[in-house]
Scaffold this motif. Structure first.
Motif, mmCIF file in Angstrom:
data_model
loop_
_atom_site.group_PDB
_atom_site.id
_atom_site.type_symbol
_atom_site.label_atom_id
_atom_site.label_comp_id
_atom_site.label_asym_id
_atom_site.label_seq_id
_atom_site.Cartn_x
_atom_site.Cartn_y
_atom_site.Cartn_z
ATOM 1 N N GLU A 142 -7.270 11.414 75.634
ATOM 2 C CA GLU A 142 -7.556 11.213 74.217
ATOM 3 C C GLU A 142 -6.350 10.694 73.427
ATOM 4 O OE1 GLU A 142 -10.554 11.452 72.947
ATOM 5 O OE2 GLU A 142 -11.394 12.085 74.873
ATOM 6 N N ARG A 143 -5.193 10.605 74.073
ATOM 7 C CA ARG A 143 -3.989 9.978 73.511
ATOM 8 C C ARG A 143 -3.461 10.712 72.268
ATOM 9 N NH1 ARG A 143 -5.223 4.011 72.476
ATOM 10 N NH2 ARG A 143 -2.966 3.727 72.628
ATOM 11 N N PHE A 144 -3.065 11.967 72.491
ATOM 12 C CA PHE A 144 -2.377 12.732 71.457
ATOM 13 C C PHE A 144 -1.219 13.498 72.085
ATOM 14 C CE2 PHE A 144 -5.937 15.408 72.879
ATOM 15 C CZ PHE A 144 -5.332 16.632 73.125
ATOM 16 N N VAL A 145 -0.355 14.043 71.237
ATOM 17 C CA VAL A 145 0.836 14.769 71.672
ATOM 18 C C VAL A 145 0.568 16.264 71.568
ATOM 19 C CG1 VAL A 145 3.306 15.125 71.232
ATOM 20 C CG2 VAL A 145 2.274 12.879 70.819
ATOM 21 N N VAL A 146 1.123 17.046 72.497
ATOM 22 C CA VAL A 146 0.961 18.496 72.468
ATOM 23 C C VAL A 146 2.330 19.167 72.450
ATOM 24 C CG1 VAL A 146 -0.212 20.495 73.449
ATOM 25 C CG2 VAL A 146 -1.058 18.196 73.953
ATOM 26 N N ALA A 147 2.523 20.088 71.519
ATOM 27 C CA ALA A 147 3.751 20.886 71.451
ATOM 28 C C ALA A 147 3.430 22.323 71.831
ATOM 29 C CB ALA A 147 4.338 20.840 70.046
ATOM 30 N N TYR A 148 4.353 22.917 72.603
ATOM 31 C CA TYR A 148 4.213 24.305 73.042
ATOM 32 C C TYR A 148 5.461 25.074 72.609
ATOM 33 C CZ TYR A 148 0.747 22.204 76.232
ATOM 34 O OH TYR A 148 -0.316 21.517 76.768
ATOM 35 N N PRO A 149 5.482 25.646 71.420
ATOM 36 C CA PRO A 149 6.644 26.422 70.990
ATOM 37 C C PRO A 149 6.768 27.732 71.777
ATOM 38 C CG PRO A 149 5.276 25.746 69.121
ATOM 39 C CD PRO A 149 4.474 25.524 70.352
ATOM 40 N N ASP A 150 7.993 28.211 71.898
ATOM 41 C CA ASP A 150 8.269 29.493 72.557
ATOM 42 C C ASP A 150 8.548 30.565 71.517
ATOM 43 O OD1 ASP A 150 8.253 30.182 75.328
ATOM 44 O OD2 ASP A 150 9.709 28.590 75.708
ATOM 45 N N GLY A 151 7.755 31.624 71.501
ATOM 46 C CA GLY A 151 8.035 32.752 70.633
ATOM 47 C C GLY A 151 9.221 33.545 71.158
ATOM 48 N N LEU A 152 10.048 34.078 70.272
ATOM 49 C CA LEU A 152 11.147 34.945 70.707
ATOM 50 C C LEU A 152 10.559 36.221 71.298
ATOM 51 C CD1 LEU A 152 13.831 34.708 67.856
ATOM 52 C CD2 LEU A 152 13.903 33.667 70.124
ATOM 53 N N ASN A 153 11.130 36.641 72.422
ATOM 54 C CA ASN A 153 10.665 37.881 73.071
ATOM 55 C C ASN A 153 9.174 37.825 73.399
ATOM 56 O OD1 ASN A 153 13.329 39.178 72.520
ATOM 57 N ND2 ASN A 153 12.615 39.084 70.400
ATOM 58 N N ARG A 154 8.681 36.602 73.645
ATOM 59 C CA ARG A 154 7.286 36.380 74.061
ATOM 60 C C ARG A 154 6.257 36.830 73.023
ATOM 61 N NH1 ARG A 154 7.220 34.784 79.279
ATOM 62 N NH2 ARG A 154 9.025 35.287 80.583
#
Length: 281
Positions: A88-100
């Motif tokens: 579908e031609r889009f960007v995906v961001a996966y942020p990391d939470g502190l301490n999960r």
């Protein structure tokens, strides 16, 4: 299609590190997966980014927020957003939470991040700004979704920022008091048998005892915010979809999975993207 169900108290944290002998992704903004670090309030934070080849000139951006005990890497592996982004031609961001975990700004959720007052709204906002500064992102098509604690965080973002055109919480609730909600389309997906974040409200099982409003009451809150018409419900098998059209092409939808547990349903990624694509700002 998503084939894995991930629970708040699952063993997803075991997936967070790199496999032995496997090199980490690069740090630039090239095609594929890359890792990025930014400074937010004097704290180094990180996010993963998936960029398909041959993006349009102004690409949509989906921010995927992992659940409690999860991680950016686990979220990238578990929910199949990369595969859909390629087609579908889009960007995906996966942020990391502190301490999960994410500080969802209410109800003591969740974990050490909440106890220490981590500013995750500032972090996710800074991550979106960092991506937008380095890639051609369409500001009218920035979306957020999340599982469990990540779903709760997506509501917090809708309450406290004007960045997102739509959010897609899965197996979560809203704990932020949300006195000044932003105009945003909402698709909420939830199993009626969820023991950890209860569909009908009240304290959930597990150590977090997340205590949110009934999901249908929360859905009504956002219909009021978005100035929607009365919802129309349709049922197919175990899935009931209650959809309302709103002012300025916004939409508020509740997808209920009969007897479903605390999980990311197999069809969630695809139906969330269809909803996002239909509801730019």
């Amino acid at each position: 299609m998503v084939r894995r169900f991930v629970t708040l108290l699952g063993v997803v944290g075991l997936l967070a590190g790199c496999a032995p002998g496997q090199a980490p992704p690069p740090t630039g903004f090239g095609n594929g997966t890359s890792i990025h670090t930014i400074d937010v309030g004097g704290v180094r934070r990180s996010y993963r980014l998936y960029k398909p080849a041959d993006l349009p000139r102004a690409a949509p951006l989906v921010v995927m927020l992992h659940g409690g005990f999860g991680s950016a890497r686990q979220a990238e592996r578990s929910y199949d957003w990369d595969e859909l982004a390629d087609s579908e031609r889009f960007v995906v961001a996966y942020p990391d939470g502190l301490n999960r975990a994410w500080n969802a700004n209410g109800g003591g959720c969740c974990g050490r991040s909440a106890r220490e007052g981590v500013d995750d709204v500032a972090f996710v906002s800074a991550a979106v700004a960092d991506i937008s500064a380095n890639l051609s992102v369409d500001p009218a098509r920035i979306f957020a979704t999340g599982m469990s604690n990540g779903a709760i965080m997506s509501y917090t973002l809708a309450c406290n920022t004007g960045i997102f055109a739509a959010i897609g919480p899965v197996s979560g609730t809203q704990l932020d008091p949300c006195p000044s909600p932003h105009l945003v389309s909402v698709m909420h997906i939830h199993g009626t048998g969820d023991p950890l974040v209860r569909y009908f409200g009240g304290p959930g099982a597990g150590f977090a005892h997340i205590d949110g409003p009934p999901v249908e009451e929360l859905n009504a809150f956002w219909r009021n915010v978005d100035q929607c018409t009365a919802p129309v419900a349709t049922t197919s098998g175990r899935i009931t979809r209650s959809a309302a059209g709103c002012v300025d092409n916004r939409g508020v939808v509740l997808v209920s999975v009969a007897d479903g547990g605390h999980q990311w349903p197999p069809e969630a990624t695809e139906i969330l993207w269809e909803f996002f694509a239909a509801h730019p700002r």
